[in-house]
Design a protein around this motif. Structure first.
Motif: not given
Length: 297
Positions: A11-26, A61-70
């Motif tokens: 579920d792509k929506f779950d994947l994206v939302t989980d990353k956004v939640l993780s970033l917001l909570e941090s 932006a979410v993926d780059c922040l979550a994964s630390g891409y250059t």
């Protein structure tokens, strides 16, 4: 013959939302530094000069922040294969949306014509260049990278934002100690510019309120009559937050907004309740930003 167990679809929506939640909570808001790499390059396919559009810059932006891409630079699997580049073991793809937005007009009971936006899209997966191994190929990824010159704009071009504000024709009233937009009166209230610590803070706030302003029934027709503290109120604040970030990013500037903890909490509740909320909010924010940026066209 025994049948193999099928893997449940992701579920792509779950994947994206989980990353956004993780970033917001941090404590990280992924739209504060939207799709801007350390060297100021916009999110795009490595082999294209055209930036990603719609909700894709926000997804990236979410993926780059979550994964630390250059770099926010990506390729499709077939593009990598054609050039002899392998996907590094353990790498995960980034999901982006292909599609567009349509508009249909409806007539209400009072005979007024209203516009309704709808989206039709499918998910595509791409790989960030950090996920690629070019050691077995004569073609090197470095040969396709932008040069080291930082092309982000300094705050000097803020007159461009003044032009956006002027073109909007919005009723902006200065004075007082708070920033707000009222759909009932269709005007924006702003403290005097001298009340802000810096110009970026001022413009971030004003563009945020202008993003709300785009939602009026005579413009993009979003639901703005929401009770303070409600889920709908928090959702509209999320739309305006991202809309402001998108407009400033268009001019190479980073949004600067201070948010009360209650806003962060509200966004978390919205995203946890509805896994599609982030994608929907990003799409509405993109329309708001486009409305403000395209008024002179």
């Amino acid at each position: 013959m025994a049948t193999k167990n099928k893997t449940a679809p992701v579920d792509k929506f779950d994947l994206v939302t989980d990353k956004v939640l993780s970033l917001l909570e941090s404590g990280v808001k992924p739209w504060v530094k939207p799709w801007v790499s350390p060297k100021g390059k916009v999110a795009r396919n490595l082999f294209s000069s055209e930036p990603y559009k719609g909700v894709n810059p926000m997804l990236i932006a979410v993926d780059c922040l979550a994964s630390g891409y250059t770099f926010p630079l990506f390729v499709g699997f077939s593009q990598a294969k054609e050039r002899g580049w392998a996907i590094r073991k353990g790498s995960k793809s980034t999901w982006i949306c292909w599609g567009g937005t349509g508009v249909k007009e409806t007539t209400n009971d009072q005979g007024e014509t209203q516009k309704q936006f709808y989206s039709a899209f499918k998910w595509l997966n791409v790989f960030n260049i950090d996920c690629l191994d070019d050691s077995q190929s004569d073609l090197k990824i470095a040969d396709f990278l932008p040069n080291d010159e930082d092309d982000r704009k300094s705050p000097d071009p803020i007159p461009d934002l003044d032009a956006i504000v002027k073109r909007s024709g919005a009723d902006i009233r200065y004075g007082g100690d708070r920033a707000f937009y009222t759909s009932a009166g269709d005007f924006i209230g702003m403290p005097d510019q001298t009340s802000f610590k810096d110009s970026i803070g001022y413009y971030s706030t004003l563009i945020h309120e202008l993003s709300h302003w785009t939602g009026h029934k005579s413009r993009l027709n979003r639901d703005l009559d929401n009770k303070f503290g409600s889920m709908d109120y928090a959702f509209e604040e999320l739309v305006a937050e991202m809309g402001s970030a998108m407009v400033l990013s268009h001019h190479g500037l980073e949004q600067s907004l201070e948010n009360h903890a209650s806003y962060i909490g509200g966004w978390l509740r919205v995203l946890k309740q509805d896994k599609r909320a982030f994608i929907k909010a990003a799409g509405l924010a993109s329309r708001a930003a486009t409305y403000l940026l395209d008024q002179d066209q």
